[in-house]
Design a protein around this motif. Structure first.
Motif, short mmCIF file in Angstrom:
data_model
loop_
_atom_site.label_atom_id
_atom_site.label_comp_id
_atom_site.label_asym_id
_atom_site.label_seq_id
_atom_site.Cartn_x
_atom_site.Cartn_y
_atom_site.Cartn_z
N MET A 1 -1.44 4.97 -16.28
CA MET A 1 -1.90 4.76 -15.08
C MET A 1 -0.88 4.25 -13.97
SD MET A 1 -4.51 1.42 -14.15
CE MET A 1 -5.36 1.41 -12.58
N GLN A 2 -1.28 4.65 -12.63
CA GLN A 2 -0.36 4.35 -11.47
C GLN A 2 -1.68 3.60 -10.78
OE1 GLN A 2 2.34 6.31 -9.45
NE2 GLN A 2 3.52 5.65 -11.42
N VAL A 3 -1.51 2.54 -9.92
CA VAL A 3 -1.89 1.85 -9.14
C VAL A 3 -1.71 2.30 -7.49
CG1 VAL A 3 -2.43 -0.25 -10.29
CG2 VAL A 3 -0.68 -0.13 -8.67
N THR A 4 -2.80 2.30 -6.74
CA THR A 4 -2.51 2.64 -5.41
C THR A 4 -3.01 1.49 -4.36
OG1 THR A 4 -4.98 3.22 -4.81
CG2 THR A 4 -3.08 5.09 -5.53
N LYS A 5 -2.87 1.35 -3.20
CA LYS A 5 -3.23 0.23 -2.20
C LYS A 5 -4.78 -0.04 -2.57
CE LYS A 5 -0.95 1.62 1.24
NZ LYS A 5 -0.44 1.82 2.85
N GLU A 6 -5.49 1.08 -2.85
CA GLU A 6 -7.13 0.90 -3.08
C GLU A 6 -7.45 0.62 -4.22
OE1 GLU A 6 -5.36 3.86 -1.70
OE2 GLU A 6 -5.49 3.11 0.19
N THR A 7 -6.54 0.39 -5.20
CA THR A 7 -6.81 -0.05 -6.45
C THR A 7 -7.39 -1.66 -6.56
OG1 THR A 7 -5.43 1.54 -7.60
CG2 THR A 7 -5.99 -0.54 -8.98
N LEU A 8 -8.51 -1.66 -7.26
CA LEU A 8 -9.02 -3.14 -7.25
C LEU A 8 -8.27 -4.07 -8.09
CD1 LEU A 8 -13.03 -2.40 -7.69
CD2 LEU A 8 -11.55 -2.96 -5.59
N ILE A 9 -7.91 -5.22 -7.95
CA ILE A 9 -6.97 -5.99 -8.70
C ILE A 9 -7.70 -6.21 -10.13
CG2 ILE A 9 -6.61 -8.71 -8.95
CD1 ILE A 9 -5.22 -7.30 -6.63
N GLY A 10 -9.01 -6.36 -10.32
CA GLY A 10 -9.59 -6.31 -11.75
C GLY A 10 -9.32 -4.99 -12.49
N GLU A 11 -9.54 -3.84 -11.95
CA GLU A 11 -8.75 -2.75 -12.60
C GLU A 11 -7.63 -2.62 -13.20
OE1 GLU A 11 -11.80 0.79 -10.43
OE2 GLU A 11 -9.55 0.10 -9.54
N ASP A 53 2.89 -2.00 0.07
CA ASP A 53 3.86 -1.02 -0.66
C ASP A 53 4.64 -1.44 -1.47
OD1 ASP A 53 2.37 1.49 0.71
OD2 ASP A 53 3.61 0.99 2.46
N GLU A 54 5.25 -2.47 -1.36
CA GLU A 54 6.19 -3.30 -2.45
C GLU A 54 5.63 -3.44 -3.63
OE1 GLU A 54 8.69 -7.19 -2.17
OE2 GLU A 54 8.66 -6.16 -0.41
N ILE A 55 4.35 -4.10 -3.38
CA ILE A 55 3.71 -4.83 -4.56
C ILE A 55 3.10 -3.71 -5.53
CG2 ILE A 55 1.47 -5.94 -5.20
CD1 ILE A 55 3.88 -7.79 -4.31
N VAL A 56 2.43 -2.57 -4.87
CA VAL A 56 2.29 -1.35 -5.43
C VAL A 56 3.43 -0.91 -6.50
CG1 VAL A 56 1.35 0.97 -5.36
CG2 VAL A 56 0.27 -0.89 -4.18
N ALA A 57 4.65 -0.65 -5.71
CA ALA A 57 5.73 -0.36 -6.40
C ALA A 57 6.15 -1.19 -7.56
CB ALA A 57 6.98 -0.07 -5.72
N LYS A 58 6.22 -2.34 -7.38
CA LYS A 58 6.38 -3.37 -8.32
C LYS A 58 5.33 -3.02 -9.70
CE LYS A 58 8.60 -7.03 -5.99
NZ LYS A 58 8.70 -8.45 -5.52
N ILE A 59 4.16 -2.94 -9.27
CA ILE A 59 3.16 -2.78 -10.47
C ILE A 59 3.41 -1.65 -11.03
CG2 ILE A 59 0.70 -2.68 -10.58
CD1 ILE A 59 0.11 -4.59 -8.47
N ASN A 60 3.59 -0.67 -10.24
CA ASN A 60 3.92 0.89 -10.98
C ASN A 60 4.88 0.74 -11.88
OD1 ASN A 60 1.29 2.21 -10.35
ND2 ASN A 60 2.15 2.52 -8.14
N ALA A 61 6.08 0.09 -11.54
CA ALA A 61 7.24 0.13 -12.55
C ALA A 61 6.97 -0.63 -13.82
CB ALA A 61 8.30 -0.83 -11.79
N ILE A 62 5.92 -1.77 -13.54
CA ILE A 62 5.81 -2.49 -14.85
C ILE A 62 4.78 -1.56 -15.78
CG2 ILE A 62 4.22 -4.23 -15.93
CD1 ILE A 62 5.14 -5.84 -13.36
N LEU A 63 3.88 -0.72 -15.07
CA LEU A 63 2.77 0.08 -15.83
C LEU A 63 3.71 1.21 -16.43
CD1 LEU A 63 -0.03 0.07 -13.19
CD2 LEU A 63 0.27 -1.03 -15.57
N ALA A 64 4.81 1.75 -15.71
CA ALA A 64 5.45 2.88 -16.33
C ALA A 64 6.16 2.51 -17.52
CB ALA A 64 6.47 3.60 -15.26
N LYS A 65 6.97 1.09 -17.45
CA LYS A 65 7.50 0.75 -18.85
C LYS A 65 6.56 0.74 -20.05
CE LYS A 65 11.02 -1.94 -16.39
NZ LYS A 65 11.59 -3.08 -16.00
N ALA A 66 5.20 0.21 -19.78
CA ALA A 66 4.45 -0.10 -20.90
C ALA A 66 3.84 1.38 -21.34
CB ALA A 66 3.06 -0.66 -20.24
N GLU A 67 4.28 2.51 -20.68
CA GLU A 67 3.64 3.75 -21.52
C GLU A 67 4.50 4.31 -22.51
OE1 GLU A 67 3.58 6.50 -17.85
OE2 GLU A 67 1.45 5.64 -17.38
#
Length: 67
Positions: A1-11, A53-67
């Motif tokens: 999964m990758q998040v965007t700025k529109e992704t809900l926090i809960g999701e 954009d910075e927060i999305v990048a940080k979250i996506n980096a964590i999600l990428a490591k989890a894959e």
């Protein structure tokens, strides 16, 4: 999964709770409250005065490591 700025926090949290520290670092300490669960990452960033954009990048980096 990758998040965007529109992704809900809960999701995003349901996908991987390891992103919680990123959200807490930006000042979002109410991760369990219903309002924050239905808020987009962009909305949360606006409220807390951080770059979405910075927060999305940080979250996506964590999600990428989890894959």
């Amino acid at each position: 999964m990758q998040v965007t700025k529109e992704t809900l926090i809960g999701e995003a949290l349901n996908e991987n709770f390891d992103i919680a520290p990123v959200l807490m670092e930006m000042g979002m300490h109410c991760l369990g409250c219903p309002a924050s669960q239905a808020e987009s990452i962009e909305e949360a960033c606006a409220v807390h005065g951080v770059d979405a954009d910075e927060i999305v990048a940080k979250i996506n980096a964590i999600l990428a490591k989890a894959e």
